[in-house]
Motif scaffolding. Structure first.
Motif, PDB file in Angstrom:
ATOM      1  N   TYR A 101      -2.459 -11.174   1.171  1.00 51.54           N
ATOM      2  CA  TYR A 101      -3.140 -10.066   0.693  1.00 51.54           C
ATOM      3  C   TYR A 101      -4.349  -9.624   1.550  1.00 51.54           C
ATOM      4  O   TYR A 101      -5.099  -8.790   1.507  1.00 51.54           O
ATOM      5  CB  TYR A 101      -3.731 -10.612  -0.623  1.00 51.54           C
ATOM      6  CG  TYR A 101      -4.739  -9.448  -1.491  1.00 51.54           C
ATOM      7  CD1 TYR A 101      -4.211  -8.172  -1.740  1.00 51.54           C
ATOM      8  CD2 TYR A 101      -6.170  -9.888  -1.736  1.00 51.54           C
ATOM      9  CE1 TYR A 101      -5.043  -7.426  -2.596  1.00 51.54           C
ATOM     10  CE2 TYR A 101      -6.854  -8.992  -2.248  1.00 51.54           C
ATOM     11  CZ  TYR A 101      -6.137  -7.759  -2.832  1.00 51.54           C
ATOM     12  OH  TYR A 101      -7.069  -6.911  -3.347  1.00 51.54           O
ATOM     13  N   CYS A 103      -6.129  -9.124   5.293  1.00 47.75           N
ATOM     14  CA  CYS A 103      -5.786  -8.083   6.544  1.00 47.75           C
ATOM     15  C   CYS A 103      -5.598  -9.048   7.813  1.00 47.75           C
ATOM     16  O   CYS A 103      -6.230  -9.947   8.156  1.00 47.75           O
ATOM     17  CB  CYS A 103      -6.874  -7.044   6.766  1.00 47.75           C
ATOM     18  SG  CYS A 103      -7.279  -6.048   5.139  1.00 47.75           S
ATOM     19  N   GLN A 105      -2.343  -7.043   6.240  1.00 48.35           N
ATOM     20  CA  GLN A 105      -1.351  -7.645   5.073  1.00 48.35           C
ATOM     21  C   GLN A 105      -0.091  -7.678   5.342  1.00 48.35           C
ATOM     22  O   GLN A 105       0.476  -6.964   6.118  1.00 48.35           O
ATOM     23  CB  GLN A 105      -1.426  -6.400   3.892  1.00 48.35           C
ATOM     24  CG  GLN A 105      -2.868  -6.665   3.268  1.00 48.35           C
ATOM     25  CD  GLN A 105      -2.937  -5.552   1.884  1.00 48.35           C
ATOM     26  OE1 GLN A 105      -2.677  -4.667   1.921  1.00 48.35           O
ATOM     27  NE2 GLN A 105      -3.785  -6.137   1.039  1.00 48.35           N
ATOM     28  N   LEU A 107       2.976  -7.080   3.326  1.00 48.24           N
ATOM     29  CA  LEU A 107       3.402  -6.513   2.051  1.00 48.24           C
ATOM     30  C   LEU A 107       4.607  -6.932   1.456  1.00 48.24           C
ATOM     31  O   LEU A 107       5.021  -7.176   0.416  1.00 48.24           O
ATOM     32  CB  LEU A 107       3.701  -5.032   2.302  1.00 48.24           C
ATOM     33  CG  LEU A 107       2.356  -4.332   2.666  1.00 48.24           C
ATOM     34  CD1 LEU A 107       2.551  -2.968   2.391  1.00 48.24           C
ATOM     35  CD2 LEU A 107       1.255  -4.704   1.626  1.00 48.24           C
ATOM     36  N   VAL A 202       2.621  -4.555  -7.598  1.00 44.68           N
ATOM     37  CA  VAL A 202       3.585  -5.384  -6.581  1.00 44.68           C
ATOM     38  C   VAL A 202       4.737  -5.830  -7.350  1.00 44.68           C
ATOM     39  O   VAL A 202       4.482  -6.459  -8.504  1.00 44.68           O
ATOM     40  CB  VAL A 202       2.710  -6.223  -5.936  1.00 44.68           C
ATOM     41  CG1 VAL A 202       3.723  -6.918  -4.790  1.00 44.68           C
ATOM     42  CG2 VAL A 202       1.489  -5.746  -5.168  1.00 44.68           C
ATOM     43  N   ASN A 214      -2.220  -4.471  -5.462  1.00 40.32           N
ATOM     44  CA  ASN A 214      -2.542  -4.433  -4.206  1.00 40.32           C
ATOM     45  C   ASN A 214      -4.020  -3.440  -4.275  1.00 40.32           C
ATOM     46  O   ASN A 214      -3.789  -2.372  -3.839  1.00 40.32           O
ATOM     47  CB  ASN A 214      -1.746  -4.034  -3.357  1.00 40.32           C
ATOM     48  CG  ASN A 214      -2.253  -4.239  -1.757  1.00 40.32           C
ATOM     49  OD1 ASN A 214      -3.346  -4.713  -1.612  1.00 40.32           O
ATOM     50  ND2 ASN A 214      -1.231  -3.906  -0.826  1.00 40.32           N
ATOM     51  N   ARG A 216      -6.166  -3.357  -2.290  1.00 40.40           N
ATOM     52  CA  ARG A 216      -6.458  -3.166  -0.681  1.00 40.40           C
ATOM     53  C   ARG A 216      -5.472  -2.043   0.009  1.00 40.40           C
ATOM     54  O   ARG A 216      -5.808  -1.933   0.993  1.00 40.40           O
ATOM     55  CB  ARG A 216      -6.710  -4.231  -0.242  1.00 40.40           C
ATOM     56  CG  ARG A 216      -7.642  -4.925  -0.253  1.00 40.40           C
ATOM     57  CD  ARG A 216      -7.833  -6.650   0.400  1.00 40.40           C
ATOM     58  NE  ARG A 216      -8.845  -7.470  -0.285  1.00 40.40           N
ATOM     59  CZ  ARG A 216      -9.169  -8.616   0.007  1.00 40.40           C
ATOM     60  NH1 ARG A 216      -8.035  -9.185   0.981  1.00 40.40           N
ATOM     61  NH2 ARG A 216     -10.032  -9.569  -0.038  1.00 40.40           N
ATOM     62  N   SER A 217      -4.790  -1.479  -0.888  1.00 43.67           N
ATOM     63  CA  SER A 217      -3.848  -0.472  -0.500  1.00 43.67           C
ATOM     64  C   SER A 217      -4.639   0.828   0.195  1.00 43.67           C
ATOM     65  O   SER A 217      -5.551   1.296  -0.338  1.00 43.67           O
ATOM     66  CB  SER A 217      -2.903  -0.025  -1.587  1.00 43.67           C
ATOM     67  OG  SER A 217      -2.301   1.008  -1.059  1.00 43.67           O
ATOM     68  N   ASP A 219      -3.233   3.830   0.803  1.00 48.88           N
ATOM     69  CA  ASP A 219      -2.353   4.729   0.234  1.00 48.88           C
ATOM     70  C   ASP A 219      -3.215   5.723  -0.521  1.00 48.88           C
ATOM     71  O   ASP A 219      -3.576   5.293  -1.752  1.00 48.88           O
ATOM     72  CB  ASP A 219      -1.016   4.362  -0.435  1.00 48.88           C
ATOM     73  CG  ASP A 219      -0.274   5.382  -0.974  1.00 48.88           C
ATOM     74  OD1 ASP A 219      -0.493   6.746  -0.675  1.00 48.88           O
ATOM     75  OD2 ASP A 219       0.726   5.183  -1.367  1.00 48.88           O
ATOM     76  N   PHE A 222      -2.229   6.062  -4.135  1.00 51.65           N
ATOM     77  CA  PHE A 222      -2.519   4.830  -4.985  1.00 51.65           C
ATOM     78  C   PHE A 222      -3.797   5.122  -5.412  1.00 51.65           C
ATOM     79  O   PHE A 222      -4.342   4.838  -6.615  1.00 51.65           O
ATOM     80  CB  PHE A 222      -2.352   3.565  -4.243  1.00 51.65           C
ATOM     81  CG  PHE A 222      -2.989   2.266  -4.825  1.00 51.65           C
ATOM     82  CD1 PHE A 222      -2.308   1.729  -5.987  1.00 51.65           C
ATOM     83  CD2 PHE A 222      -4.193   2.005  -4.419  1.00 51.65           C
ATOM     84  CE1 PHE A 222      -2.498   0.302  -6.297  1.00 51.65           C
ATOM     85  CE2 PHE A 222      -4.746   0.581  -5.155  1.00 51.65           C
ATOM     86  CZ  PHE A 222      -3.753  -0.057  -6.033  1.00 51.65           C
TER      87      PHE A 222
END
Length: 334
Positions: A101, A103, A105, A107, A202, A214, A216-217, A219, A222
Motif C-alpha cells: 500500500y 509508495c 504501490q 497493486l 481491491v 486503496n 491512495r489511488s 485514478d 475513483f
C-alpha cells in the motif's frame, strides 16, 4: 416517515444475487470509512462539567479511526463536555498498513497481501469498547455514539452491558435488528441506491478475510466515486484530506456478523437516538428509516428518538450541528 419504493434489479437471480453479495461484502469497508480507545485515545475534557456529567464515547466506522472525530471532540471540549474517541482493535496507531500500500504501490501484491485485521471480530470490538465504557462510567453516565459501521459495535456493547450505557446515539449508523447483519441490510430494496457497491474495493480473495480499499489511488474516476459516496458537498481538497486519514483494511467478518443484531432484552432496554443524515448516499435515507422502523418494532416500549441533519455520510462540515444534538442527549441523561 415516508417509505420509498425501489424496484428489484432483473437478471439471473442466483448468479446476480451471488455477485451482488460478493460486491457488497467487499465494499462494506466503504460504509464506515469516514466516521471513528486503545493505547492511543483522543480525549476532549473541559473543567465545566463536574463529576456525574455524561461522558461521550465515540466509536468510528470501517476503515476509520479516532482522528475522524477530532473536529467534534474539539467542539464538545470547548462547550465543556467530556468526550473520548475510540480506536477499535486494528485501527489508529494499531492499524496494519500493507507494504504494498506504500509508495510506490504494488497493486498486484495489494490483492493478496495478508493483514492481521482479518482475525479481528465484532466480539473484539465490543470487548474493547466495554473496557472503555467501564472506566468512563466511574465519572457518571456514558453516552455511546457510533457512526456508520460503528453502530454494530454499539449493538454488541449494549447486548452485553446495557446497565453501563445511559444512551445510544446512532449517527447515520447501522443498527441491525430484524435483519441480523450489515450485509443483509445492504441486500434490501431500501439499500438499492447506496453508493457503497460502486466503491472500487481491491479484489482480495475471500480466504484473506479482508475488505480493502486503496485510498491512495490516483485514478480520477475513483476519486469521483468516493466524493459522491461520502462527501459530495465538500470541495475536492477537503475530500482528499479526508481520504488521507482512512485506513485500507477492515475485517470482512464484522459486516457479515450476525452478532450485530440488537437484542430486545438487553440492547432494547437502553434509550436511543438516531441522527439521520438526509443527504447520505452510502447509507441512504430509506435504509436509515428501515433500521429505525425495525428497531422500533422489536422494542415498541423503547422507540428511537429521531433527529435529522442535512449532511452526507461524512457528516456536517460544521461540527457544532452534531455537537448540539449530543448536548440535547446529554440533558436527557442528567
Amino acid at each position: 416517515m415516508a417509505k420509498e419504493q425501489h424496484n428489484a434489479k432483473s437478471g439471473n437471480a442466483k448468479a446476480g444475487g451471488t455477485s451482488r453479495r460478493s460486491t457488497l461484502k467487499a465494499a462494506v469497508v466503504g460504509a464506515g470509512a469516514v466516521t471513528a480507545v486503545g493505547a492511543a485515545a483522543s480525549v476532549a475534557h473541559a473543567d465545566g462539567p463536574g463529576r456525574g456529567a455524561p461522558t461521550f464515547v465515540l466509536v468510528h466506522g470501517s476503515g476509520s479511526n479516532s482522528f475522524y472525530w477530532q473536529p467534534l471532540l474539539r467542539e464538545l471540549g470547548l462547550r465543556g463536555h467530556r468526550a473520548i474517541a475510540v480506536d477499535l482493535p486494528g485501527h489508529g496507531l494499531g492499524a496494519y498498513l500493507p507494504e504494498s500500500y506504500q509508495c510506490p504501490q504494488d497493486l498486484e501484491r495489494l490483492r493478496t497481501e495478508p493483514s492481521p485485521i482479518s482475525k479481528v471480530t465484532l466480539s473484539d470490538f465490543a470487548a474493547h469498547v466495554i473496557g472503555v465504557v467501564r472506566r468512563a462510567r466511574r465519572n457518571g453516565p456514558v453516552v455511546l455514539v457510533g457512526g456508520s459501521l460503528g453502530g454494530v459495535t454499539l449493538n454488541a456493547v449494549a447486548n452485553q452491558v446495557p446497565e453501563l450505557v445511559a444512551h445510544l446515539v446512532y449517527v447515520s449508523a447501522f443498527c441491525p435488528t430484524e435483519h441480523p447483519s450489515v450485509l443483509q441490510l445492504m441486500m434490501t430494496p431500501e439499500a438499492a441506491t447506496s453508493s457503497m457497491s460502486k466503491i472500487p474495493a481491491v479484489q482480495t480473495p475471500p480466504e484473506l478475510g479482508v475488505s480493502r480499499v486503496n485510498w491512495r489511488s490516483g485514478d480520477p474516476a475513483f476519486f469521483a466515486i468516493i466524493k459522491e459516496a461520502i462527501a459530495a458537498d465538500r470541495p475536492d481538497a477537503e475530500v482528499r484530506a479526508l481520504m488521507n486519514i482512512l485506513e485500507p483494511d477492515e475485517s470482512a467478518a464484522v459486516g457479515a456478523s450476525e452478532e450485530a443484531r440488537g437484542l430486545p432484552a438487553k440492547w432494547g432496554r437502553v434509550p436511543r437516538t438516531f441522527v439521520r443524515y438526509t443527504q447520505d448516499r452510502t447509507i441512504p435515507l430509506p435504509l436509515q428509516d428501515l433500521m429505525i422502523r425495525e428497531a422500533d418494532d422489536v422494542t415498541p416500549h423503547n422507540r428511537f428518538r429521531v433527529r435529522s441533519l442535512s449532511a452526507p455520510h461524512a457528516g456536517p462540515r460544521d461540527p457544532g450541528l452534531l455537537a448540539h444534538e449530543l448536548e440535547l442527549v446529554a440533558r436527557l441523561c442528567r
